[in-house]
Design a protein around this motif. Structure first.
Motif, PDB file in Angstrom:
ATOM      1  N   ILE A   1       3.679 -33.448  28.505  1.00  8.12           N
ATOM      2  CA  ILE A   1       3.427 -32.381  29.959  1.00  8.12           C
ATOM      3  C   ILE A   1       2.039 -33.146  31.077  1.00  8.12           C
ATOM      4  O   ILE A   1       0.911 -32.887  30.497  1.00  8.12           O
ATOM      5  N   ALA A   2       2.271 -34.054  31.443  1.00  9.23           N
ATOM      6  CA  ALA A   2       1.153 -34.430  32.426  1.00  9.23           C
ATOM      7  C   ALA A   2       0.876 -34.095  33.846  1.00  9.23           C
ATOM      8  O   ALA A   2       2.011 -33.231  34.565  1.00  9.23           O
ATOM      9  N   LEU A   3      -0.253 -33.460  33.793  1.00  6.92           N
ATOM     10  CA  LEU A   3      -1.353 -33.512  35.115  1.00  6.92           C
ATOM     11  C   LEU A   3      -2.621 -33.957  35.546  1.00  6.92           C
ATOM     12  O   LEU A   3      -3.010 -34.455  35.491  1.00  6.92           O
ATOM     13  N   GLU A   4      -2.430 -35.092  36.598  1.00  6.53           N
ATOM     14  CA  GLU A   4      -3.288 -35.704  37.239  1.00  6.53           C
ATOM     15  C   GLU A   4      -4.599 -34.868  37.284  1.00  6.53           C
ATOM     16  O   GLU A   4      -4.662 -33.973  37.708  1.00  6.53           O
TER      17      GLU A   4
ATOM     18  N   GLN B   1       6.804 -34.038  33.424  1.00  7.93           N
ATOM     19  CA  GLN B   1       8.142 -33.133  31.882  1.00  7.93           C
ATOM     20  C   GLN B   1       8.141 -33.947  30.765  1.00  7.93           C
ATOM     21  O   GLN B   1       9.664 -34.426  31.813  1.00  7.93           O
ATOM     22  N   ARG B   2       8.363 -34.542  30.114  1.00  7.99           N
ATOM     23  CA  ARG B   2       9.133 -35.416  29.198  1.00  7.99           C
ATOM     24  C   ARG B   2       9.511 -34.936  28.153  1.00  7.99           C
ATOM     25  O   ARG B   2       8.242 -34.271  27.158  1.00  7.99           O
ATOM     26  N   CYS B   3      10.692 -35.098  27.258  1.00  5.77           N
ATOM     27  CA  CYS B   3      10.849 -34.664  26.326  1.00  5.77           C
ATOM     28  C   CYS B   3      12.176 -35.345  25.365  1.00  5.77           C
ATOM     29  O   CYS B   3      12.840 -35.885  26.382  1.00  5.77           O
ATOM     30  N   ASN B   4      12.055 -36.307  24.519  1.00  6.57           N
ATOM     31  CA  ASN B   4      13.111 -36.760  24.384  1.00  6.57           C
ATOM     32  C   ASN B   4      14.669 -36.256  23.283  1.00  6.57           C
ATOM     33  O   ASN B   4      15.041 -36.900  23.222  1.00  6.57           O
ATOM     34  N   CYS B   5      14.700 -35.143  23.806  1.00  9.34           N
ATOM     35  CA  CYS B   5      15.697 -34.552  23.472  1.00  9.34           C
ATOM     36  C   CYS B   5      17.062 -34.678  24.270  1.00  9.34           C
ATOM     37  O   CYS B   5      16.908 -35.136  25.234  1.00  9.34           O
TER      38      CYS B   5
END
Length: 309
Positions: free
Chosen positions: A98-101, A155-159
């Protein structure tokens, strides 16, 4: 978001396989809240409140059981990114981020000047606490602590689940909120300043402003929090009273209890639509009206809600 798949049949198979029970985990990070709401402090509740304002409430609940069952194996907070490993139904755990600047260095320097210049904030921060009013200071500096829109969160998930957030991301959000409960400075760390960096910067500015020289054996903020009594109160007052002419007490008695400078209005905490609750709960059961009842309630909320919304 989940990685794309090659074909429709493969995608369908992947999603079906992911609906099984999650594999049991030993030693995972388990949410401290066994039931009810997650998040005890103002910063964790505010964080979840912001996520719910993006209409993520029903999606977030998908990950609550994962968070409480200890399916999150690791959680790491770094400037601009939260990384987690979450065990699902497959043998290989999923990678979540979960990235936030983060705020740039020049902006952080301006914020630190503001914090150091007000004794209230210096005292509370050096004592290891994030006061409620801190959010307003960040907003006034043009650096809101919390995202203003869902697209600020990468938001990233490899599911194989194409929902965003999936239950693995949702579980990570809940564990992140509890991490803010355990150490509120993790919220600032996510935005680009670690606890040690921030408190050392405040100490340096406080010493420069007061002309004081810290004792040679004085511990750094890296060694632990400093008591509120250690902060010199005149720093903030000096800033507010700079430029005001000295007035004899006899001539100012009638203004003694008035503020010497204009006080800013407190901005609203969060602007949301009147039908936010309806969007979170979804349509009621058919026996009590179903989607039609939901639409009638939505029109009623808009008709009778506050005029400024």
């Amino acid at each position: 978001m989940s990685e794309p798949r090659a074909g429709v049949s493969e995608r369908s198979t992947d999603r079906f396989a992911d609906y099984g029970r999650p594999r049991r985990v030993d030693g995972g990070l388990r949410a401290r809240s066994a039931r009810g709401a997650i998040g005890q402090s103002w910063w964790s509740r505010r964080f979840l409140e912001v996520l719910e304002s993006f209409a993520l409430g029903t999606r977030l609940t998908r990950g609550r059981s994962y968070a409480r069952a200890g399916q999150v194996l690791t959680l790491d907070i770094t400037p601009g990114r939260v990384s987690a490993v979450v065990q699902g139904s497959r043998p290989q755990p999923y990678q979540v981020s979960i990235a936030l600047e983060p705020f740039p260095a020049a902006l952080w320097s301006r914020i630190e000047d503001e914090l150091a210049g007000q004794a209230f904030f210096s005292a509370r921060l050096l004592a290891g606490d994030l006061p409620d009013e801190l959010e307003e200071l960040f907003v006034a500096a043009g650096a809101p602590l919390f995202p203003a829109a869902v697209d600020e969160l990468n938001q990233r998930c490899n599911c194989p689940d194409f929902a965003v957030p999936c239950k693995h991301l949702a579980a990570t959000f809940y564990l992140l909120a509890e991490a803010f409960d355990a150490d509120p400075f993790e919220l600032l760390h996510w935005r680009g300043r670690s606890r040690a960096e921030l408190l050392d910067a405040l100490r340096a500015r406080r010493v420069a402003a007061t002309g004081a020289t810290p004792p040679a054996d004085e511990p750094s903020e890296r060694d632990g929090a400093v008591s509120a009594a250690d902060v010199v109160a005149p720093v903030g007052a000096a800033r507010a009273l700079t430029g005001l002419s000295a007035t004899p007490l006899a001539e100012a008695a009638d203004r003694f209890w008035s503020a010497p400078v204009p006080l800013p209005d407190r901005p609203p905490r969060l602007v949301t639509g009147t039908d936010l609750l309806l969007r979170q709960l979804g349509a009621p059961a058919p026996a009590i009206g179903g989607p039609g009842m939901l639409e009638r309630l939505r029109r009623a909320y808009r008709t009778f809600g506050p005029a400024d919304r």
